[in-house]
Each structure stands twice: as C-alpha cells, then as structure tokens.
Design a protein around this motif. Structure first.
Motif, mmCIF file in Angstrom:
data_model
loop_
_atom_site.group_PDB
_atom_site.id
_atom_site.type_symbol
_atom_site.label_atom_id
_atom_site.label_comp_id
_atom_site.label_asym_id
_atom_site.label_seq_id
_atom_site.Cartn_x
_atom_site.Cartn_y
_atom_site.Cartn_z
ATOM 1 N N TRP A 34 44.280 39.468 36.852
ATOM 2 C CA TRP A 34 43.052 39.296 37.626
ATOM 3 C C TRP A 34 41.993 38.582 36.800
ATOM 4 C CZ3 TRP A 34 41.749 38.803 42.329
ATOM 5 C CH2 TRP A 34 40.461 39.060 42.780
ATOM 6 N N ASN A 35 41.719 37.348 37.170
ATOM 7 C CA ASN A 35 40.705 36.543 36.497
ATOM 8 C C ASN A 35 39.892 35.826 37.571
ATOM 9 O OD1 ASN A 35 39.219 35.228 34.580
ATOM 10 N ND2 ASN A 35 40.810 33.732 34.084
ATOM 11 N N PRO A 36 39.004 36.551 38.241
ATOM 12 C CA PRO A 36 38.356 36.022 39.440
ATOM 13 C C PRO A 36 37.254 34.997 39.172
ATOM 14 C CG PRO A 36 37.477 38.180 38.940
ATOM 15 C CD PRO A 36 38.575 37.915 37.934
ATOM 16 N N ASP A 37 37.123 34.080 40.110
ATOM 17 C CA ASP A 37 36.038 33.107 40.124
ATOM 18 C C ASP A 37 35.427 33.168 41.519
ATOM 19 O OD1 ASP A 37 34.320 31.027 39.460
ATOM 20 O OD2 ASP A 37 35.763 29.498 40.108
ATOM 21 N N MET A 38 34.185 33.627 41.604
ATOM 22 C CA MET A 38 33.560 33.886 42.899
ATOM 23 C C MET A 38 32.541 32.811 43.263
ATOM 24 S SD MET A 38 31.310 37.155 44.166
ATOM 25 C CE MET A 38 29.664 36.578 43.850
ATOM 26 N N SER A 39 32.549 32.431 44.539
ATOM 27 C CA SER A 39 31.461 31.591 45.048
ATOM 28 C C SER A 39 30.823 32.321 46.223
ATOM 29 C CB SER A 39 31.965 30.211 45.466
ATOM 30 O OG SER A 39 32.807 30.297 46.580
ATOM 31 N N THR A 63 33.937 33.729 48.557
ATOM 32 C CA THR A 63 35.294 33.250 48.305
ATOM 33 C C THR A 63 35.617 33.571 46.858
ATOM 34 O OG1 THR A 63 34.928 31.426 49.836
ATOM 35 C CG2 THR A 63 36.839 31.253 48.379
ATOM 36 N N VAL A 64 36.728 34.275 46.644
ATOM 37 C CA VAL A 64 37.144 34.597 45.280
ATOM 38 C C VAL A 64 38.500 33.962 45.038
ATOM 39 C CG1 VAL A 64 37.790 36.455 43.686
ATOM 40 C CG2 VAL A 64 35.793 36.715 45.157
ATOM 41 N N LYS A 65 38.535 33.166 43.987
ATOM 42 C CA LYS A 65 39.798 32.543 43.583
ATOM 43 C C LYS A 65 40.289 33.229 42.321
ATOM 44 C CE LYS A 65 39.111 28.063 45.650
ATOM 45 N NZ LYS A 65 40.229 27.265 46.052
ATOM 46 N N ASN A 66 41.591 33.330 42.220
ATOM 47 C CA ASN A 66 42.231 33.846 41.014
ATOM 48 C C ASN A 66 43.096 32.697 40.521
ATOM 49 O OD1 ASN A 66 42.836 35.765 39.071
ATOM 50 N ND2 ASN A 66 44.642 36.494 40.166
ATOM 51 N N GLU A 68 44.077 29.093 40.632
ATOM 52 C CA GLU A 68 43.957 28.061 41.669
ATOM 53 C C GLU A 68 44.043 28.640 43.080
ATOM 54 O OE1 GLU A 68 43.379 24.661 41.101
ATOM 55 O OE2 GLU A 68 42.944 25.511 39.127
ATOM 56 N N THR A 70 43.356 31.218 46.325
ATOM 57 C CA THR A 70 42.317 32.050 46.937
ATOM 58 C C THR A 70 42.834 33.483 46.984
ATOM 59 O OG1 THR A 70 41.509 30.215 48.277
ATOM 60 C CG2 THR A 70 40.955 32.444 49.018
#
Length: 152
Positions: A34-39, A63-66, A68, A70
């Motif tokens: 789990w390495n989330p990137d949230m917008s 929107t959370v991407k892990n 590449e 979603t």
C-alpha cells in the motif's frame, strides 16, 4: 404590522444527495504493498428552490492510486437547504461559495471516511479546506476569463 427586513441565514436540512464508491482493480489491489497517492477535487453547485431557499451541493471526489492503478474512486454529494432572506446580492456569492460549503464539509468528510472504511481501505481523513481561498481563486479565474473574452 411591521415587516421583518432583518438579514437571515438558516440551515433547513443537510442530506447526502449522491455517493459512489468504485474499486476497479479489486481484489488484486488488496494484495499489493500500500503506497497511496491521493487527489482531491471539490466543486459546489447552487440551485435556487424558491425566493428564499437554496440547495447547495458540495461535491467531494477522492481518487486514490496505488502505483499506476486506481485503488478506489469515491464521490460524495453532500447537500443542504439554506434559507437566505434580505441578504444584499453582492453577499450571495460568498455565502453560497464559502459559508454553505463550510457548513457542509464536516458532513461530507465523515461520509467519505465511512465510505472508504466500508471499502476496507485504511482510514481517510480529509484535511480542513479553506473555502474562502478557493472562492477567491474562482472569482479571479472568472475575471481573467471575462477579460480575455473582452480582449478578443
């Protein structure tokens, strides 16, 4: 009988108008590190119901991407009915764009947190939002667009 010309701003009701939650890459997304990137995207809609009542809808999209992929997409439409009487026209924009979203945001934040939790993802706590700053940016953007239209 005297008429009441006093300025009034009252909250009539708060409700969830719409919500959605998608995990397009489940169940695989749960098996990865789990390495989330949230917008975060925020929008406001204002609908006049009658002379004194307005529906204001705060739309919060996360929107959370892990990596590449979603991990999830969550959207909450938190609405309120606000009674606004005897308010000068020039104050209506800030009321609808700042005051109403400030009232609605804590409810949208709680609904979003619950939605993400039900999707079995780690807790999501949205940080407070400065709606006054967002409103001012929106007003400046609208002014720039008007100026560029007038110069063409």
């Amino acid at each position: 009988m005297s008429e009441n010309n006093e300025a009034q701003f009252n909250l009539q009701r708060i409700y969830t108008k719409d919500l959605s939650f998608e995990t397009p890459n489940s169940p695989q997304v749960f098996l990865k590190e789990w390495n989330p990137d949230m917008s975060l995207d925020l929008n406001t809609e204002v609908n006049q119901i009658d002379d004194n009542n307005y529906e204001v809808v705060l739309i919060v999209t996360v929107t959370v991407k892990n990596g590449e992929e979603t991990a999830f997409l969550a959207e909450v439409h938190q609405a309120g009915i606000f009674q606004v009487k005897n308010i000068p026209e020039e104050q209506m924009g800030p009321i609808m764009g700042i005051q109403c979203p400030n009232v609605l945001f804590p409810y949208a934040r709680e609904t979003m947190s619950d939605l993400v939790n039900r999707g079995s993802f780690p807790q999501l706590l949205l940080t407070p939002v400065n709606f006054e700053q967002l409103y001012m940016q929106h007003v400046q953007q609208m002014q720039k667009e008007q100026e560029s239209e007038q110069s063409h």
